[in-house]
Write a protein that holds these residues in place. Sequence first.
Motif, PDB file in Angstrom:
ATOM      1  N   LYS A 137       0.720  -1.212   0.123  1.00  0.00           N
ATOM      2  CA  LYS A 137       0.100  -0.269   0.014  1.00  0.00           C
ATOM      3  C   LYS A 137       0.875   1.394   0.071  1.00  0.00           C
ATOM      4  O   LYS A 137       1.715   1.484   0.704  1.00  0.00           O
ATOM      5  CB  LYS A 137      -0.716   0.133   1.279  1.00  0.00           C
ATOM      6  CG  LYS A 137      -1.932  -1.156   1.266  1.00  0.00           C
ATOM      7  CD  LYS A 137      -2.749  -1.157   2.378  1.00  0.00           C
ATOM      8  CE  LYS A 137      -3.686  -2.194   2.740  1.00  0.00           C
ATOM      9  NZ  LYS A 137      -4.492  -2.046   3.873  1.00  0.00           N
ATOM     10  N   ILE A 138       0.440   2.293  -0.674  1.00  0.00           N
ATOM     11  CA  ILE A 138       1.031   3.580  -0.593  1.00  0.00           C
ATOM     12  C   ILE A 138       0.196   4.433   0.361  1.00  0.00           C
ATOM     13  O   ILE A 138      -0.906   4.581   0.184  1.00  0.00           O
ATOM     14  CB  ILE A 138       0.998   4.307  -1.891  1.00  0.00           C
ATOM     15  CG1 ILE A 138       1.908   3.720  -3.047  1.00  0.00           C
ATOM     16  CG2 ILE A 138       1.600   5.739  -1.838  1.00  0.00           C
ATOM     17  CD1 ILE A 138       3.439   3.678  -2.600  1.00  0.00           C
ATOM     18  N   ILE A 139       0.959   4.822   1.536  1.00  0.00           N
ATOM     19  CA  ILE A 139       0.101   5.576   2.489  1.00  0.00           C
ATOM     20  C   ILE A 139       0.018   7.065   2.371  1.00  0.00           C
ATOM     21  O   ILE A 139       1.143   7.623   1.777  1.00  0.00           O
ATOM     22  CB  ILE A 139       1.163   5.495   3.842  1.00  0.00           C
ATOM     23  CG1 ILE A 139       1.192   3.967   4.085  1.00  0.00           C
ATOM     24  CG2 ILE A 139       0.409   6.132   4.911  1.00  0.00           C
ATOM     25  CD1 ILE A 139       2.336   3.688   5.623  1.00  0.00           C
ATOM     26  N   PRO A 140      -1.163   7.730   2.160  1.00  0.00           N
ATOM     27  CA  PRO A 140      -1.375   9.039   1.919  1.00  0.00           C
ATOM     28  C   PRO A 140      -0.429   9.877   2.827  1.00  0.00           C
ATOM     29  O   PRO A 140      -0.040   9.716   3.756  1.00  0.00           O
ATOM     30  CB  PRO A 140      -2.936   9.129   2.156  1.00  0.00           C
ATOM     31  CG  PRO A 140      -3.326   7.834   1.837  1.00  0.00           C
ATOM     32  CD  PRO A 140      -2.434   6.911   2.422  1.00  0.00           C
ATOM     33  N   ASP A 141       0.012  11.147   2.221  1.00  0.00           N
ATOM     34  CA  ASP A 141       0.896  11.884   2.819  1.00  0.00           C
ATOM     35  C   ASP A 141       0.668  12.309   4.221  1.00  0.00           C
ATOM     36  O   ASP A 141       1.099  12.376   5.200  1.00  0.00           O
ATOM     37  CB  ASP A 141       1.417  13.134   2.071  1.00  0.00           C
ATOM     38  CG  ASP A 141       2.157  12.793   0.890  1.00  0.00           C
ATOM     39  OD1 ASP A 141       2.370  11.661   0.585  1.00  0.00           O
ATOM     40  OD2 ASP A 141       2.061  13.824   0.059  1.00  0.00           O
ATOM     41  N   ASP A 142      -0.740  12.687   4.609  1.00  0.00           N
ATOM     42  CA  ASP A 142      -1.289  13.133   5.631  1.00  0.00           C
ATOM     43  C   ASP A 142      -1.223  12.108   6.769  1.00  0.00           C
ATOM     44  O   ASP A 142      -0.870  12.290   7.959  1.00  0.00           O
ATOM     45  CB  ASP A 142      -2.823  13.244   5.556  1.00  0.00           C
ATOM     46  CG  ASP A 142      -2.829  15.022   5.023  1.00  0.00           C
ATOM     47  OD1 ASP A 142      -1.981  15.673   4.720  1.00  0.00           O
ATOM     48  OD2 ASP A 142      -4.073  15.074   4.418  1.00  0.00           O
ATOM     49  N   GLU A 143      -1.506  10.737   6.384  1.00  0.00           N
ATOM     50  CA  GLU A 143      -1.473   9.732   7.402  1.00  0.00           C
ATOM     51  C   GLU A 143      -0.131   9.358   7.665  1.00  0.00           C
ATOM     52  O   GLU A 143       0.182   9.015   8.690  1.00  0.00           O
ATOM     53  CB  GLU A 143      -2.090   8.454   6.752  1.00  0.00           C
ATOM     54  CG  GLU A 143      -3.732   8.520   6.565  1.00  0.00           C
ATOM     55  CD  GLU A 143      -4.442   7.287   6.130  1.00  0.00           C
ATOM     56  OE1 GLU A 143      -4.719   6.622   7.146  1.00  0.00           O
ATOM     57  OE2 GLU A 143      -4.545   7.188   5.227  1.00  0.00           O
ATOM     58  N   LEU A 144       0.843   9.463   6.747  1.00  0.00           N
ATOM     59  CA  LEU A 144       2.242   9.076   7.091  1.00  0.00           C
ATOM     60  C   LEU A 144       2.809  10.172   7.870  1.00  0.00           C
ATOM     61  O   LEU A 144       3.573   9.753   8.854  1.00  0.00           O
ATOM     62  CB  LEU A 144       3.089   9.215   5.568  1.00  0.00           C
ATOM     63  CG  LEU A 144       4.609   8.872   5.701  1.00  0.00           C
ATOM     64  CD1 LEU A 144       4.700   7.221   6.308  1.00  0.00           C
ATOM     65  CD2 LEU A 144       5.096   8.867   4.303  1.00  0.00           C
ATOM     66  N   ALA A 145       2.275  11.288   7.858  1.00  0.00           N
ATOM     67  CA  ALA A 145       2.684  12.440   8.826  1.00  0.00           C
ATOM     68  C   ALA A 145       2.320  12.282  10.123  1.00  0.00           C
ATOM     69  O   ALA A 145       2.978  12.222  11.296  1.00  0.00           O
ATOM     70  CB  ALA A 145       2.345  13.910   8.272  1.00  0.00           C
ATOM     71  N   MET A 146       1.190  11.650  10.453  1.00  0.00           N
ATOM     72  CA  MET A 146       0.791  11.158  11.799  1.00  0.00           C
ATOM     73  C   MET A 146       1.387  10.042  12.176  1.00  0.00           C
ATOM     74  O   MET A 146       1.588   9.946  13.223  1.00  0.00           O
ATOM     75  CB  MET A 146      -0.770  11.062  11.613  1.00  0.00           C
ATOM     76  CG  MET A 146      -1.644  12.036  11.448  1.00  0.00           C
ATOM     77  SD  MET A 146      -1.529  13.469  12.920  1.00  0.00           S
ATOM     78  CE  MET A 146      -1.852  12.274  14.031  1.00  0.00           C
ATOM     79  N   ILE A 147       1.841   9.090  11.337  1.00  0.00           N
ATOM     80  CA  ILE A 147       2.450   7.936  11.740  1.00  0.00           C
ATOM     81  C   ILE A 147       3.806   8.479  12.540  1.00  0.00           C
ATOM     82  O   ILE A 147       4.382   8.130  13.360  1.00  0.00           O
ATOM     83  CB  ILE A 147       2.621   7.002  10.437  1.00  0.00           C
ATOM     84  CG1 ILE A 147       1.356   6.102  10.525  1.00  0.00           C
ATOM     85  CG2 ILE A 147       3.820   5.826  10.983  1.00  0.00           C
ATOM     86  CD1 ILE A 147       1.565   5.426   9.075  1.00  0.00           C
TER      87      ILE A 147
END
Length: 275
Positions: free
Chosen positions: A23-33
Motif C-alpha cells: 500500500k502507498i500511505i497518503p501523505d497526511d497519514e504518513l505524517a501522523m505515523i
Amino acid sequence: MKRLFRLALCGLLLAGFGCARHKIIPDDELAMIFHDAFLTNAYLGTQNVRTDSLRLYEPIFARYGYTTEDVYYTIGNFSKRKSARLGDVVEQAIDRLESEGKVYDRAVAVLDTIDNVARRTFTRTVLSDTLIRVSSLRDTSKLHFTLDVEPGEYRLSLKYRIDSLDRNDRGLKAAMWLEKRDSTRANNYTVTLRRNREERFTRNFTTDTTHGRLCLRLLTFGEKPQRPSLTVRDLKVEFTPPTDVAVDRLYEKQLDIRIFADEFFRAALPPKDSL
C-alpha cells in the motif's frame, strides 16, 4: 528536531525495496505515523527503556491500517513521485509536534500522546451490529444484551429511528446499567426514545473489579406495550483498558522505538550479498 527526522529518514531513501506490491500511505497519514512514532520513542527515552525489538512500531502502523512493509515501500516510493517530497511530510509532522509543544510542556505532551497511542492501540470492539429491525414484541429480544466486563471504559454508540408504524403512543425507553459481582445494580441509566427521526445515542461506562456485567436493554415499554417499529444502525460497544494497563501492554508488545531506530533501517536494507 528537524535534523533528527532528516537523518533518520535518509537511511530508508537509500534502502533497497523488493518488487512485492504494498500500500502507498497518503501523505497526511504518513505524517501522523511519524508524529506518533517519534513521540512514543521520545517517551521511552525519558524512561531509559532499553529494548531489542522493532515490534513497538507495528501497532502504530496497524492503527492506521498499514504494515511495516507498507511504510518501507511508501518512503522508498517517494523517489519515484515527481510531484511529492518526503521532506514536506516530515515538515508536516514537525509542525504538529512544535504546535503541541507550544500548548503543553514538552514532557507532559509526550506523556499524554503516548497514553493516547497506547489506549488507541488496545481499544477493541466487543459488540457490533450494522442493522437491527424490530417490528414485533417478540423482536425486542434482539435489543437485549449482557456483556461480561473487566476494568476499563466501555463506550456504547448507535443510531435509531422509530417510524410511523410504531403503535406505542409513549413510554419507549432504553435502559442500561452495570451489574456488580454481588448482583446489585450500579450506574442505572434510562433515556426516553424520540420518534420520527433518526437519533444518535452514546453512553460511557467506567468499570472496575467490583463490576461483573454490562446490561443493555435498548428497548423497553410502558404499561401496555404495543407493536413497535424501530430500526437500530451502527450499534457498537468498544472497550478501552485503563491507561496504565494500556501503556504496560505497549511496553510488553513493542520493545524498541526511535523514529526511526537503527534496527528499523537495517531491516529495510538489502542483504550485504546483494550489494
